[in-house]
Design an enzyme around this catalytic site. Structure first.
Site, PDB file in Angstrom:
ATOM      1  NE  ARG A   1      -3.670   0.231   2.340  1.00  0.00           N
ATOM      2  CZ  ARG A   1      -4.496   0.641   3.305  1.00  0.00           C
ATOM      3  NH1 ARG A   1      -4.574  -0.032   4.440  1.00  0.00           N
ATOM      4  NH2 ARG A   1      -5.231   1.720   3.144  1.00  0.00           N
ATOM      5  CB  SER A   2       0.527   4.488  -1.768  1.00  0.00           C
ATOM      6  OG  SER A   2      -0.794   4.842  -1.397  1.00  0.00           O
ATOM      7  CB  SER A   3      -1.273   4.245   3.434  1.00  0.00           C
ATOM      8  OG  SER A   3      -2.299   4.934   2.755  1.00  0.00           O
ATOM      9  CG  PHE A   4       1.659  -0.190   4.700  1.00  0.00           C
ATOM     10  CD1 PHE A   4       0.682   0.486   5.409  1.00  0.00           C
ATOM     11  CD2 PHE A   4       1.639  -1.568   4.721  1.00  0.00           C
ATOM     12  CE1 PHE A   4      -0.286  -0.189   6.127  1.00  0.00           C
ATOM     13  CE2 PHE A   4       0.680  -2.265   5.434  1.00  0.00           C
ATOM     14  CZ  PHE A   4      -0.286  -1.571   6.141  1.00  0.00           C
TER      15      PHE A   4
ATOM     16  NE  ARG B   1       1.038   8.126   0.264  1.00  0.00           N
ATOM     17  CZ  ARG B   1       0.448   9.045  -0.490  1.00  0.00           C
ATOM     18  NH1 ARG B   1       0.267  10.258  -0.021  1.00  0.00           N
ATOM     19  NH2 ARG B   1       0.043   8.738  -1.703  1.00  0.00           N
TER      20      ARG B   1
ATOM     21  CG  LEU C   1       2.540 -10.426   3.219  1.00  0.00           C
ATOM     22  CD1 LEU C   1       1.671  -9.720   4.254  1.00  0.00           C
ATOM     23  CD2 LEU C   1       2.248  -9.885   1.822  1.00  0.00           C
ATOM     24  CD  GLU C   2       8.844 -11.270   0.314  1.00  0.00           C
ATOM     25  OE1 GLU C   2       8.707 -10.169  -0.260  1.00  0.00           O
ATOM     26  OE2 GLU C   2       8.356 -12.317  -0.112  1.00  0.00           O
TER      27      GLU C   2
ATOM     28  CD  GLN D   1      -2.410  -2.032  -3.768  1.00  0.00           C
ATOM     29  OE1 GLN D   1      -1.236  -1.717  -3.698  1.00  0.00           O
ATOM     30  NE2 GLN D   1      -3.358  -1.439  -3.057  1.00  0.00           N
TER      31      GLN D   1
END
Length: 206
Positions: free
Chosen positions: A117-120, A122, A144-145, A163
């Site tokens: 996610r782009s929020s992550f 940031r 996930l890494e 996503q």
């Protein structure tokens, strides 16, 4: 050709693509949001020798986990204080493997790509390093890494972490990922450590 929201609904409803569990609210214009599972792996080795089995701890959280940067100092007192102050189940530093809640099955003419996610981004948290590609014919959960690069970050079970972007191939693969004998992560239903020691080119050097 990337699948749009309309295509994603069509492929899921016709059972050409399986996403379990499926939440219609997670369908974006051309992506599907996936969520953080409760299982994690933390490596114990001082050095990653990729021709050997990697020592690791596998654990599960009830609700939340704090991920600290690699050089962030942690000791028993600091960990205890973090847990009490921020009400988190677990505190770790450095890289961590996680998994999605979602189990995915792709046909031989659809591949996918995982993006964080782009929020992550940031808050300088990355949820995949180089393993964002998902071959056609794949069946399993997505590993996930996870790495925090700036300050400690608290993640919560079941929150959206990234996503999947689905693409239609020009023609179906003759042999999908999960049908290949050399596929190491086919059918994974939990977080899995690296199995790179099984690579055939490493064996040939023995």
């Amino acid at each position: 050709m990337i699948l749009s929201d309309k295509d994603i609904f069509d492929y899921v409803n016709s059972k050409r693509v399986l996403i379990e569990p499926f939440n219609s609210k997670f369908v974006g214009p051309c992506s599907y949001d996936v969520t953080l599972g409760s299982e994690f792996i933390k490596y114990k080795d001082d050095v990653y020798d990729l021709k050997k089995s990697l020592s690791h701890n596998k654990f599960e959280i009830e609700n939340s986990i704090m991920i600290c940067p690699l050089n962030h100092h942690l000791d028993e007192t600091i960990i205890k204080n973090y847990k009490e102050k921020y009400n988190v189940n677990c505190v770790v530093s450095g890289g961590l493997l996680g998994t999605t809640n979602e189990y995915v099955e792709l046909p031989n003419d659809v591949c996918a790509q995982y993006q964080g996610r782009s929020s992550f981004g940031r808050v300088f948290l990355q949820t995949h390093q180089t393993a964002g590609w998902i071959d056609s014919g794949f069946k399993g959960k997505i590993t996930l890494e996870i790495v925090a690069y700036d300050k400690p970050v608290i993640l919560y079970k079941n929150q959206r972490v990234g996503q999947l972007i689905f693409s239609k191939t020009l023609s179906p693969a003759d042999t999908g990922y999960s049908d290949r004998e050399c596929s190491k992560y086919a059918g994974q239903k939990s977080v899995m450590a690296s199995l790179i020691k099984k690579d055939f080119e490493i064996d040939e050097e023995e």
